[in-house]
Design a protein around this motif. Sequence first.
Motif, PDB file in Angstrom:
ATOM      1  N   LEU A 318      14.691  20.444 -17.015  1.00 18.98           N
ATOM      2  CA  LEU A 318      13.388  19.900 -16.634  1.00 18.98           C
ATOM      3  C   LEU A 318      12.808  20.676 -15.455  1.00 18.98           C
ATOM      4  N   LYS A 319      11.472  20.803 -15.442  1.00 14.74           N
ATOM      5  CA  LYS A 319      10.788  21.563 -14.409  1.00 14.74           C
ATOM      6  C   LYS A 319       9.588  20.777 -13.889  1.00 14.74           C
ATOM      7  N   THR A 320       9.169  21.119 -12.669  1.00 15.06           N
ATOM      8  CA  THR A 320       7.945  20.545 -12.132  1.00 15.06           C
ATOM      9  C   THR A 320       6.770  20.879 -13.046  1.00 15.06           C
ATOM     10  N   GLY A 321       5.961  19.867 -13.362  1.00  9.93           N
ATOM     11  CA  GLY A 321       4.836  20.062 -14.268  1.00  9.93           C
ATOM     12  C   GLY A 321       5.110  19.605 -15.685  1.00  9.93           C
ATOM     13  N   ASP A 322       6.386  19.351 -16.009  1.00  8.86           N
ATOM     14  CA  ASP A 322       6.716  18.795 -17.325  1.00  8.86           C
ATOM     15  C   ASP A 322       6.189  17.370 -17.431  1.00  8.86           C
ATOM     16  N   ILE A 323       5.847  16.966 -18.636  1.00 13.47           N
ATOM     17  CA  ILE A 323       5.424  15.592 -18.901  1.00 13.47           C
ATOM     18  C   ILE A 323       6.434  14.960 -19.848  1.00 13.47           C
ATOM     19  N   ILE A 324       7.125  13.911 -19.377  1.00  9.54           N
ATOM     20  CA  ILE A 324       8.095  13.212 -20.216  1.00  9.54           C
ATOM     21  C   ILE A 324       7.354  12.191 -21.072  1.00  9.54           C
ATOM     22  N   LEU A 325       7.433  12.384 -22.389  1.00 12.82           N
ATOM     23  CA  LEU A 325       6.747  11.504 -23.339  1.00 12.82           C
ATOM     24  C   LEU A 325       7.686  10.478 -23.963  1.00 12.82           C
ATOM     25  N   GLN A 326       8.975  10.817 -24.057  1.00  8.63           N
ATOM     26  CA  GLN A 326       9.973   9.889 -24.594  1.00  8.63           C
ATOM     27  C   GLN A 326      11.264  10.039 -23.792  1.00  8.63           C
ATOM     28  N   TYR A 327      11.948   8.917 -23.606  1.00 10.00           N
ATOM     29  CA  TYR A 327      13.265   8.935 -22.978  1.00 10.00           C
ATOM     30  C   TYR A 327      14.211   8.155 -23.894  1.00 10.00           C
ATOM     31  N   ASN A 328      15.203   8.829 -24.433  1.00  9.10           N
ATOM     32  CA  ASN A 328      16.114   8.212 -25.409  1.00  9.10           C
ATOM     33  C   ASN A 328      15.339   7.508 -26.519  1.00  9.10           C
ATOM     34  N   LYS A 329      14.327   8.211 -27.033  1.00  7.96           N
ATOM     35  CA  LYS A 329      13.482   7.775 -28.145  1.00  7.96           C
ATOM     36  C   LYS A 329      12.553   6.611 -27.804  1.00  7.96           C
ATOM     37  N   MET A 330      12.522   6.216 -26.530  1.00  9.82           N
ATOM     38  CA  MET A 330      11.595   5.166 -26.093  1.00  9.82           C
ATOM     39  C   MET A 330      10.328   5.827 -25.571  1.00  9.82           C
TER      40      MET A 330
END
Length: 479
Positions: A318-330
């Motif tokens: 993971l890097k600064t500027g990434d957008i997390i859209l799902q966490y463990n399919k949630m």
Amino acid sequence: MQEKMANYNLKSWWQRSLLAVAIGVSAATMSPSMVTPAQAVVASTDFSDLVQQVTPGVARVNVTTNISDEELAQAQTAELLRQFFGDRLRLPDRPATPAIENAYGTGFFVTKDGYMLTNHHVVEGADKITVTLNDRTELDAVLVGSDERSDVAVLKVKGSQFPALSIGDSNLLKVGEPVLAIGSPFGFDYSASAGIVSAKSRSFSRETSVPFIQTDVALNPGNSGGPLFNKRGEVIGINSRIFSGTGGYMGLSFSIPMNAAMDIYEQLKTNGEVTRAYLGIYPQDIDRNLAEVYRLSRPQGALLTRVSPDSPAQRAGLKTGDIILQYNKMPIIRADDLLNLLNRARPDDPFQVQIQREGKRLMLTGKLSRAPGDVQAQSRDKQNNEVQLGLRLRDLTTDEQAQFDSDSQVGVLVTAVDPTGLAARSGIMAGDIVTNLHQKPIKTVTDFTSAISSLPKQGVVTIEVVRQGIPAIIGLRIE
């Protein structure tokens, strides 16, 4: 919190009077045309049998705190200033010896052998805890463990065959569902109030670690720690706080979901503390403008403003500027969605995140860890006498140190405070950064351990902290 509880108790006599007046006025002035649809739903639900069934499992929690000479002197000074600005200047009639402060809340049985749940803020700093049952029996209670971030505390009383309440699944709650609370608002024992679920997964700030249930149930000081029931009589929440500008109920009440509370309960009961997972990220929400910049169809996801060096997040890529859209399919709609999932996770749990980076979707995997350097602060001298301050500490990460000015004194982070320990009685809080102890600079946990080995067995020493960016010096009483 001791200070807040003390302020409340000083005012409780007139708050109770105002409450009695308010109840009379509201009952006399509300007409059928003023009843909201939500109130109509609650009015059509008969909770009378349910109240009779579950009340024996609810108890009043009585808390006694010893007030030191220093705290008493501060209270006298505050009273003097109030009288001065009220055009009446005279010394208050106060005892010259240490006083005892009494406060109260609510708790309830979760096992037949005497384990109970209440709020952390109800028992914080308590010197003695008792519980009063429905039949007026009063029992001494032992604090098994308490967790400030979730505001959950576990008590234990001696005995058996207590009326343990049935625990429900808070994940099954629906907005609009009728709910019932039982507690001791303003000291009125076993008061019942009803309402509906207004919203789920409410978060206040990063200081808390649970997605609160929002209701319109009338809660007031004294309801804290009490159960929130569904219409089947199952406990689906612990009443924790209200949103108010007056100190009393204003239509917004918040409860800790029972699924989260039972997870905390099991950890406190087994280990006496709560272990949380560490990812090493600083997320923020995506607004309309950022959604356009990052080419998202709508505001969604958690934007990473920083990734800590040598953290599970960095090792996963993971890097600064990434957008997390799902966490463990949630799906992650807001940053709080991600934080709520992380707060329920355990160290060494695997994780999988779907991210958007430079317009492309990627899938990354990794493993969570425990917050680095989290250790118990204690020491033993040559006579094997233990100095227990009741603190857990860890070294600051490189990323956290970078947030301080280069010429600032960097210390160690307080990650947890035992509410019955010496540190809590002196006002030290989780989140404080300790920079000096007993005239010894503190830069690492090793420095702190070395410093407490030289503490006197009795007396007052200084401890310097930085709290929310502001330095302070606290007198730490060793007893």
